[in-house]
Design a protein around this motif. Structure first.
Motif, PDB file in Angstrom:
ATOM      1  N   VAL A 128       0.853  -1.194   0.000  1.00 19.08           N
ATOM      2  CA  VAL A 128       0.000   0.000   0.000  1.00 19.08           C
ATOM      3  C   VAL A 128       0.888   1.243   0.000  1.00 19.08           C
ATOM      4  O   VAL A 128       1.850   1.317   0.767  1.00 19.08           O
ATOM      5  N   ARG A 129       0.561   2.186  -0.853  1.00 21.54           N
ATOM      6  CA  ARG A 129       1.261   3.470  -0.841  1.00 21.54           C
ATOM      7  C   ARG A 129       0.332   4.546  -0.290  1.00 21.54           C
ATOM      8  O   ARG A 129      -0.802   4.693  -0.740  1.00 21.54           O
ATOM      9  N   ILE A 130       0.842   5.296   0.694  1.00 21.25           N
ATOM     10  CA  ILE A 130       0.150   6.464   1.244  1.00 21.25           C
ATOM     11  C   ILE A 130       1.007   7.675   0.909  1.00 21.25           C
ATOM     12  O   ILE A 130       2.208   7.678   1.185  1.00 21.25           O
ATOM     13  N   GLU A 131       0.388   8.704   0.366  1.00 19.36           N
ATOM     14  CA  GLU A 131       1.190   9.872   0.004  1.00 19.36           C
ATOM     15  C   GLU A 131       0.369  11.151   0.043  1.00 19.36           C
ATOM     16  O   GLU A 131      -0.790  11.170  -0.372  1.00 19.36           O
ATOM     17  N   TRP A 132       1.008  12.190   0.570  1.00 21.27           N
ATOM     18  CA  TRP A 132       0.511  13.555   0.418  1.00 21.27           C
ATOM     19  C   TRP A 132       1.411  14.183  -0.643  1.00 21.27           C
ATOM     20  O   TRP A 132       2.600  14.408  -0.428  1.00 21.27           O
ATOM     21  N   THR A 133       0.840  14.445  -1.797  1.00 17.58           N
ATOM     22  CA  THR A 133       1.635  14.669  -2.999  1.00 17.58           C
ATOM     23  C   THR A 133       2.241  16.065  -3.096  1.00 17.58           C
ATOM     24  O   THR A 133       3.064  16.311  -3.984  1.00 17.58           O
ATOM     25  N   ASP A 134       1.856  16.983  -2.210  1.00 12.79           N
ATOM     26  CA  ASP A 134       2.436  18.326  -2.241  1.00 12.79           C
ATOM     27  C   ASP A 134       3.645  18.476  -1.323  1.00 12.79           C
ATOM     28  O   ASP A 134       4.099  19.588  -1.074  1.00 12.79           O
ATOM     29  N   GLY A 135       4.159  17.367  -0.798  1.00 10.92           N
ATOM     30  CA  GLY A 135       5.341  17.419   0.050  1.00 10.92           C
ATOM     31  C   GLY A 135       4.999  17.639   1.510  1.00 10.92           C
ATOM     32  O   GLY A 135       3.829  17.728   1.898  1.00 10.92           O
ATOM     33  N   ILE A 161       4.591   8.589   2.495  1.00 11.03           N
ATOM     34  CA  ILE A 161       5.298   9.838   2.232  1.00 11.03           C
ATOM     35  C   ILE A 161       4.438  11.014   2.674  1.00 11.03           C
ATOM     36  O   ILE A 161       3.286  11.143   2.251  1.00 11.03           O
ATOM     37  N   GLY A 162       4.975  11.856   3.566  1.00 14.44           N
ATOM     38  CA  GLY A 162       4.379  13.156   3.833  1.00 14.44           C
ATOM     39  C   GLY A 162       3.476  13.280   5.037  1.00 14.44           C
ATOM     40  O   GLY A 162       2.840  14.323   5.216  1.00 14.44           O
ATOM     41  N   ARG A 182       9.090   1.491   3.098  1.00 16.57           N
ATOM     42  CA  ARG A 182       9.862   2.713   2.910  1.00 16.57           C
ATOM     43  C   ARG A 182       9.049   3.884   3.436  1.00 16.57           C
ATOM     44  O   ARG A 182       7.873   4.041   3.087  1.00 16.57           O
ATOM     45  N   ALA A 183       9.673   4.689   4.275  1.00 18.46           N
ATOM     46  CA  ALA A 183       9.014   5.873   4.839  1.00 18.46           C
ATOM     47  C   ALA A 183       9.926   7.072   4.649  1.00 18.46           C
ATOM     48  O   ALA A 183      11.080   7.053   5.080  1.00 18.46           O
ATOM     49  N   GLU A 184       9.397   8.111   4.005  1.00 23.28           N
ATOM     50  CA  GLU A 184      10.220   9.298   3.793  1.00 23.28           C
ATOM     51  C   GLU A 184       9.347  10.555   3.808  1.00 23.28           C
ATOM     52  O   GLU A 184       8.150  10.528   3.510  1.00 23.28           O
ATOM     53  N   ASN A 185       9.990  11.647   4.198  1.00 24.12           N
ATOM     54  CA  ASN A 185       9.338  12.960   4.269  1.00 24.12           C
ATOM     55  C   ASN A 185       8.135  12.972   5.198  1.00 24.12           C
ATOM     56  O   ASN A 185       7.173  13.719   4.993  1.00 24.12           O
ATOM     57  N   ASN A 186       8.162  12.136   6.248  1.00 23.46           N
ATOM     58  CA  ASN A 186       7.201  12.208   7.339  1.00 23.46           C
ATOM     59  C   ASN A 186       7.878  12.859   8.540  1.00 23.46           C
ATOM     60  O   ASN A 186       9.099  13.005   8.576  1.00 23.46           O
ATOM     61  N   VAL A 187       7.111  13.254   9.551  1.00 21.88           N
ATOM     62  CA  VAL A 187       7.760  13.664  10.792  1.00 21.88           C
ATOM     63  C   VAL A 187       8.422  12.438  11.418  1.00 21.88           C
ATOM     64  O   VAL A 187       9.641  12.407  11.608  1.00 21.88           O
ATOM     65  N   ALA A 188       7.655  11.411  11.725  1.00 23.53           N
ATOM     66  CA  ALA A 188       8.217  10.133  12.159  1.00 23.53           C
ATOM     67  C   ALA A 188       8.043   9.141  11.026  1.00 23.53           C
ATOM     68  O   ALA A 188       6.929   8.941  10.539  1.00 23.53           O
ATOM     69  N   GLY A 189       9.121   8.505  10.614  1.00 30.13           N
ATOM     70  CA  GLY A 189       9.001   7.518   9.544  1.00 30.13           C
ATOM     71  C   GLY A 189       8.168   6.334   9.979  1.00 30.13           C
ATOM     72  O   GLY A 189       7.122   6.027   9.407  1.00 30.13           O
TER      73      GLY A 189
END
Length: 411
Positions: A128-135, A161-162, A182-189
């Motif tokens: 599953v991918r979770i993403e907030w696409t504006d960063g 992401i995000g 993979r966890a990136e660009n979160n406060v806590a990965g």
């Protein structure tokens, strides 16, 4: 029970759209949304809800309350549920059910939490991918993958992401495996909070504020212990903290690799941890969080980390540009302008009622091996008497057993 296959017939015009391409909110989108919610409401144990490839725009949060349901897409970059225009509901998908599987799809740009699973048993999240696409933004939803008060949880091969709090979060739960994500660009990965028996392994966390967090917070239903963090890649988690003011993770310094706060029986081994600018490993108490509950702290809450065992990791870099004036000042005072914190930073808080000859009991000690140093920051005295002495950490602890999910998920 024979599985009931529910295939959602979607207009061909939606199939194959790019994962970030904004599909118009038109009659086709509206009919898809209504049909999907209807299938979730009408699902029975054994139902499989297949969502074909496509980019689907939704305005309302979805919910599921039936045990034994599988939601399946065509791939995390092929089946995309976009909530960018969400006007109703705090979550993207809220699940109050057991024996639940979700796999091979993406959830994007939810107003609040992306996928929340509450009080279920035998939960599988796969691909599953979770993403907030504006960063990274404070206005992003707090949690990406968010099982809470659950048992037998598997989160694998997913991407988040995000998130403005934690990308992958498991709280107040028992028997947890978080692997190959993979966890990136979160406060806590990745965050394991107030949970018992968790294995966190073979994940990659980078560009978060903090890579992997193992926390115990006060006034929750479960006291966390027995977490193993191993074979992960935790590097360059240097994103400025963008959590909402007052959130527990708002005090995590940018550049934190693996952080243990107030948790017990945590084993950190065989990880590659590098270039996290505050410190590669941080061990701390509740008193260092700057998070104080307005209701006060329950009398049985223990704010001190106990039984922490760090060994056999591969560590390099990091500690060269700590976040916050106090830590910057401490680093300069101890190591000079061009120096760095050592591999492990400990806030120095201990339970004075628990000491025997100046040390905690053997089972409660912090044992650290195979590092280039430990700095005891002397948080109780505002960093006035920090110490580089490694002797208090020269010990070993019994190794924790692997987590076994019962029943073992079938993917």
């Amino acid at each position: 029970m024979r599985k009931l296959l529910i295939s959602l017939a979607i207009g061909a015009a939606l199939a194959g759209c790019g994962k970030h391409e904004a599909a118009p909110q038109n009659a086709t989108d509206a009919s898809f949304e209504a049909k999907l919610q209807e299938q979730l409401l009408d699902a029975k144990p054994g139902s499989v809800i297949d969502i074909p490839a496509g980019h689907y725009s939704l305005k309302r949060g979805l919910s599921l309350r039936t045990d034994g349901v599988t939601i399946r897409g065509a791939g995390m970059d092929k089946t995309v549920l976009s909530f960018k225009g969400q006007v109703v509901g705090p979550e993207g998908l809220l699940v109050n059910a057991s024996d639940f599987t979700i796999e091979n799809l993406a959830i994007e740009d939810t107003k609040g939490d992306a996928l929340k699973i509450n009080q279920g048993k035998n939960i599988t999240i796969h691909g599953v991918r979770i993403e907030w696409t504006d960063g990274p933004k404070t206005t992003n939803g707090a949690y990406g993958l968010y099982p809470v008060k659950t048992q037998n949880v598997l989160i694998e091969d997913s991407v988040v992401i995000g998130a403005s709090d934690a990308g992958i979060y498991v709280g107040q739960s028992h028997n947890i495996i978080v692997r190959r994500n993979r966890a990136e660009n979160n406060v806590a990965g990745i965050e394991v909070e107030n949970s018992v028996n968790a294995d966190v392994y073979e994940n990659t966390t980078t560009k978060n504020t903090g890579g992997i967090l193992v926390f115990n917070m006060p006034n929750l239903s479960l006291h966390g212990e027995a977490t193993r963090v191993f074979r992960n890649k935790v590097f360059a988690n240097d994103t400025d903290n963008f959590a909402a003011k007052g959130a527990a993770v708002a005090s995590v310094p940018a550049g934190s690799g693996v952080v243990v706060n107030s948790n017990d029986k945590v084993e950190i081994f065989d990880n590659d941890i590098a270039d996290n600018k505050t410190a590669n490993i941080i061990i701390a108490s509740y008193f260092s969080t700057n998070y104080y509950n307005t209701r006060g702290v329950a009398a049985d809450y223990n704010p001190y980390p106990k039984g922490i065992f760090v060994y056999g990791n591969r560590l390099k870099g990091g500690g060269d540009s700590p976040d916050g004036i106090k830590l910057k000042t401490l680093k300069t005072a101890m190591y000079g302008l061009t120096g760095s914190f050592p591999d492990v930073l400990w806030d120095g808080y201990v339970d004075p009622k628990n000491l025997v000859d100046g040390l905690p009991p053997a089972a409660d000690r912090i044992c650290i091996q195979d590092v280039n140093g430990v700095l005891s920051a002397d948080g109780p005295h505002d960093y006035k008497n920090p110490s580089k002495d490694m002797k208090p950490f020269a010990c070993t602890l019994p190794k924790l057993p692997p987590v076994v999910l019962n029943p073992e998920p079938k993917i």
